[in-house]
Design an enzyme around this catalytic site. Structure first.
Site, PDB file in Angstrom:
ATOM      1  N   ASP A 144      68.002  36.167  50.736  1.00 11.67           N
ATOM      2  CA  ASP A 144      68.071  35.242  49.773  1.00 11.67           C
ATOM      3  C   ASP A 144      68.936  34.003  50.119  1.00 11.67           C
ATOM      4  OD1 ASP A 144      66.098  33.710  48.575  1.00 11.67           O
ATOM      5  OD2 ASP A 144      65.024  35.833  47.747  1.00 11.67           O
ATOM      6  N   HIS A 216      65.422  30.136  44.489  1.00 10.86           N
ATOM      7  CA  HIS A 216      65.287  31.157  45.013  1.00 10.86           C
ATOM      8  C   HIS A 216      65.751  32.080  44.747  1.00 10.86           C
ATOM      9  CE1 HIS A 216      62.600  33.543  47.731  1.00 10.86           C
ATOM     10  NE2 HIS A 216      61.667  32.257  47.474  1.00 10.86           N
ATOM     11  N   SER A 537      56.808  35.789  47.050  1.00 14.20           N
ATOM     12  CA  SER A 537      58.289  35.344  46.459  1.00 14.20           C
ATOM     13  C   SER A 537      58.833  35.775  45.175  1.00 14.20           C
ATOM     14  CB  SER A 537      59.010  34.367  46.962  1.00 14.20           C
ATOM     15  OG  SER A 537      59.346  33.683  48.242  1.00 14.20           O
TER      16      SER A 537
END
Ligand SMILES: *[C@@H]1O[C@H](CO)[C@@H](O)[C@H](O)[C@H]1NC(C)=O
Ligand SMILES: *[C@@H]1O[C@H](CO)[C@@H](O)[C@H](O)[C@H]1NC(C)=O
Ligand SMILES: *[C@@H]1O[C@H](CO)[C@@H](O)[C@H](O)[C@H]1NC(C)=O
Ligand SMILES: *[C@@H]1O[C@H](CO)[C@@H](O)[C@H](O)[C@H]1NC(C)=O
Ligand SMILES: *[C@@H]1O[C@H](CO)[C@@H](O)[C@H](O)[C@H]1NC(C)=O
Ligand SMILES: *[C@@H]1O[C@H](CO)[C@@H](O)[C@H](O)[C@H]1NC(C)=O
Ligand SMILES: *[C@@H]1O[C@H](CO)[C@@H](O)[C@H](O)[C@H]1NC(C)=O
Ligand SMILES: *[C@@H]1O[C@H](CO)[C@@H](O)[C@H](O)[C@H]1NC(C)=O
Length: 771
Positions: A144, A216, A537
């Site tokens: 990620d 994220h 995601s």
């Protein structure tokens, strides 16, 4: 804006430069390591010698410009081979080297951008949490954008010592990051930037370390395995105790995505390291849009991970609601779609007559609008008129596709508080606005419109508006499939139904990095420790957490068995008892097909005891690759075993999978046969009966209809036949139903979706173009 001709010339100019300097680029090269000459002590020295001599031989060819070719990574687990920056001449020399299998250009990849555990039925008393000890000691690796280690979600209080088998670590120091930030929760942190640096030579990475650049990765890792954090919220929305799906599992972050870009060579290196470190579960919330499995680096690298027994969860993508937009439709991983929760964020509008109406919003400020004049401005498409009423509460009504524009018009006019009435289903993305705004469904909107048109004379319409309300339950159906969630069939393998399951992905609260704003108030950036974010995601790490619970409770199950348990126990009906709806449809109440939500919505407690599982071995996947007509070299690229050992003795498209996908020609009635083997993971002796819900326009039969197991882990097979279409020309493009094996005591239900489609699949076939 430049006129088209200028633009065209500009493109030619750019292209010209590229030609003059030679098209050097990064390449990922697959090798057959069985032919490595003995003189080399390891693969790395073999590869670097090969790259060096390619450099020399291409120079001898008279390449005019000095080359900056070099080896980027040697890979050991995820693929057999290396990545290197090569000119066309050098690539040619590599292709003529012994042991060369195939190569592809290094391409960019794309990121699929507190309450969810209750929604999933996880409790302290029984089920998957206590049975797994909350995922104790299972290690979840994530590829990620990095991690914000100081977040309370990664506090290791209550965590036991790091298992001795763990080979990873946090030794790789970098900008604002060193080993001291790791602990018993965050046990691995690495970053991979050699690929992106080789692509862009003068690049300076702003945050050159494992520290999260945009939030994220912090969000996905805390969703999978964050520790308990009391008092988490997003500016007052979704308040409560935040925690991951597997609060006692551990996290290892492999950062390979940068705000400057993300490339396959770095992704493969990250997966390579995760395999070597010994993760148990790998969560990958990104994808490439490569169609052929042997060219898709995620497909190739995860094959190696599955071979090592690592469970791999990947995102379907955010390109819905259109068909065949899904990525990661790889037969050996689980591919996750996204849905919403039974939770509304918003506020209350109190009209002058005392009537209260609820609206939806995640506006971060807390402005007060006490008894403020209110005006109805219809389509709200006249910014001059809007400017004249900017201090009022402005009510707008959408005519089907205006909402996006209305939001921008009211912002231009700097309206102090806007209310948008819409009959659109896909409104989640409009809830965050820099100015106070609320979105209302048509029914609630009518109450306001009626009030405004009824108010007259001295009793001018007024309202008070309050933000920051969180309503759980509220009577609306949940979950629903998010519009943005990418739909199947899988372009890379349409014969296996994808996505596999639906998991929460819309407005998920999880940890965030402190260098990246989570909201805007007017023109001001706001920061918060927790953020509400949507995407596949977000649904992907939910499944990673559930897989960690299953790994802890059922350590002997294979990745395919865990996937089967999650799929066959998923549910199909929403909180109101009706089939789960599709928010990407044109009408309220349209049921989601398995091409939108796979087998159904995940149900972790049930997944613990599925009764029967559909298992699959690496050999089964190889037979499928043969059935897909991949060449020996292409298969070798994926399986890493040399071509002489890859014998397609049993090619088939019929993988032992917990779902069925049958492709038909609409003008011709044909019969499709599937063979499946079930493994008994319940009690020693158990009898199961099959029931089939009708598939419109097709005749589905199962043989035998009863399976009698005498022992635990015994395997029994059945045949499912689909004949059709029989609709006489009026066949639906996608027809679906379910086959369910129910044990005689009614304890277990093992359910699989069946999809029969007449959609043209030829256009979906693998695109075969390798370098
Ligand atoms: C971690 O959590 C414990 C218990 O809540 C607390 O005492 C400790 O201060 C926290 N550590 C950090 C670094 O925040
Ligand atoms: C490691 O990072 C922490 C926090 O950023 C810092 O306080 C510490 O001085 C660093 N240690 C070393 C050895 O650089
Ligand atoms: C990243 O950091 C490493 C070591 O900290 C350094 O060698 C390298 O030059 C940096 N790269 C970029 C692109 O900033
Ligand atoms: C607003 O939209 C309506 C209906 O499409 C149109 O008739 C009108 O001209 C628009 N007004 C402005 C100011 O663009
Ligand atoms: C918008 O209105 C607010 C007051 O309602 C004011 O403070 C702000 O300056 C205005 N912004 C612009 C860009 O006019
Ligand atoms: C789910 O909905 C279908 C269709 O309305 C209904 O036939 C079925 O009984 C429901 N199943 C459950 C478990 O509620
Ligand atoms: C593979 O090739 C065989 C023989 O040419 C053909 O019959 C079959 O349809 C092909 N399968 C696929 C999936 O293209
Ligand atoms: C479906 O097939 C079975 C077995 O061939 C047959 O007995 C049955 O009549 C068929 N049903 C329909 C609705 O065509």
């Amino acid at each position: 804006m430049a006129p088209p001709t200028q633009f065209f010339l500009f493109m030619c100019f750019l292209f010209g430069i590229v030609l003059v300097f030679g098209e050097s680029d990064n390449y990922i090269v697959h090798m057959d390591t069985t032919v490595m000459p003995n003189i080399y002590s390891d693969h790395h020295s073999w590869y670097s010698t090969m790259v060096d001599s390619a450099l020399a031989s291409s120079k001898a060819d008279g390449t005019p410009f000095p080359s900056n070719s070099k080896l980027i990574y040697s890979y050991h687990h995820a693929i057999q081979g290396f990545s290197a920056h090569l000119s066309p001449g050098e690539l040619e020399a590599i292709r003529n080297s012994p042991g060369y299998v195939s190569s592809v250009r290094d391409m960019p990849v794309k990121l699929d951008t507190t309450h969810s555990f209750q929604f999933l039925g996880l409790t302290y008393k029984s089920g998957a949490w206590p049975a797994s000890n909350y995922g104790r000691d299972v290690i979840i690796g994530l590829v990620d954008t990095g991690i914000w280690p100081e977040s309370s979600s990664f506090n290791d209080s209550g965590m036991s010592e790091i298992p001795a088998r763990w080979k990873g670590g946090c030794h790789q120091a970098g900008f604002q990051f060193n080993g001291s930030v790791c602990n018993k929760k965050l046990i691995g942190a690495r970053y991979f930037n050699k690929g992106i640096v080789a692509k862009t030579p003068k690049l300076i990475l702003k945050l050159n370390s494992t520290r999260d650049t945009n939030g994220h990765g912090t969000h996905t890792s805390s969703t999978a395995a964050g520790n308990y954090v009391k008092g988490a919220s997003f500016f007052g929305y979704a308040p409560g105790t935040a925690r991951g799906m597997a609060p006692r599992a551990r996290i290892a972050m492999y950062k390979a995505l940068w705000p400057e870009g993300g490339f396959e060579s770095d992704i493969i290196a990250a997966i390579d390291q995760a395999i070597s470190d010994g993760v148990d579960v790998l969560s990958i919330s990104l994808g490439t849009d490569v169609k052929a499995l042997h060219l898709d680096p995620v497909a190739i690298a995860t094959y190696a991970a599955i071979e090592k027994g690592i469970f791999v969860t990947t995102s379907a993508g955010n390109d819905g609601p259109y068909g065949a937009t899904l990525h990661n439709g790889t037969p050996w991983v689980i591919t996750v779609a996204a849905g919403d929760l039974d939770r509304n964020f918003g506020g209350v509008i109190t009209l002058g007559n005392g009537v209260q109406v609820e609206g939806m919003s995640i506006f971060p400020g807390n402005p007060l609008f006490p008894r403020t004049p209110m005006v109805f401005m219809g389509l709200c498409n006249d910014t001059a008129a809007l400017s004249r009423v900017r201090r009022k509460i402005v009510v707008c009504e959408d005519n089907g596709n205006m909402l996006r524009h209305q939001i921008s018009y009211t912002q231009t006019a700097n309206i102090s508080c806007s209310i948008f009435i819409t009959n659109g289903l896909d409104i989640e993305r409009y809830l965050m606005n820099p100015l106070p705004a609320m979105v209302l469904e048509t029914k609630a909107g009518k109450v306001i419109k009626d009030y405004i048109s009824g108010a007259s004379g001295k009793r001018k319409p007024k309202a008070s508006v309050e933000f920051k309300h969180t309503v759980i339950g509220g009577g609306r159906p949940a979950p629903r499939v998010a519009s943005y969630s990418s739909r199947g069939p899988s372009p890379s393998c349409p014969f296996v139904l994808k996505p596999d399951v639906l998991a929460p992905g819309t407005l998920i609260l999880a940890a965030w990095s402190q260098n990246s704003p989570t909201a805007f108030l007017g023109s001001k950036d706001l920061y918060s420790k927790y953020n509400l974010v949507s995407g596949t995601s977000m649904s992907t790490p939910h499944v990673a957490g559930v897989a960690a619970l299953l790994k802890a409770a059922r350590p002997k199950w294979s990745p395919a068995a865990i996937r089967s348990a999650i799929m066959t126990t998923s549910y199909l009906n929403d909180s109101t008892g009706r089939p789960i709806e599709d928010l990407g449809a044109n009408h309220v109440g349209t049921p989601a097909t398995p091409l939108a939500m796979g087998a159904g919505h995940i149900n972790p407690n049930k997944a613990l005891n599925p009764g029967l599982v559909y298992d699959a071995t690496m050999e089964d996947y190889n037979n499928l690759l043969c059935g897909l007509n991949y060449t020996a070299k292409e298969i070798q690229t994926i399986t890493r075993s040399s071509s002489s050992t890859t014998i397609c003795s049993n090619p088939t498209l019929d993988l032992n999978y917990p779902s069925f996908m049958a492709l038909f020609d609409f003008s011709k009635t044909t019969t499709r046969e599937f063979h499946r083997t079930l493994t008994n993971v319940g009690e020693d002796s158990a009898s199961y009966r099959a029931t089939v819900t009708p598939v419109k326009g097709y005749n589905v039969t199962v043989e035998p209809k009863v399976l009698v197991f005498k022992k635990k882990f015994q395997k029994l097979s059945y045949k499912l036949t689909i004949k059709g279409p029989t609709g006489g020309g009026k066949v639906e493009q996608v027809a679906w139903g379910y086959v369910t094996w129910t044990d005689f005591h009614g304890k277990y239900e093992v359910k699989s979706p069946i999809v029969a489609t007449t959609d043209r699949i030829e256009s979906l076939g693998p695109t075969r173009k390798a370098n």
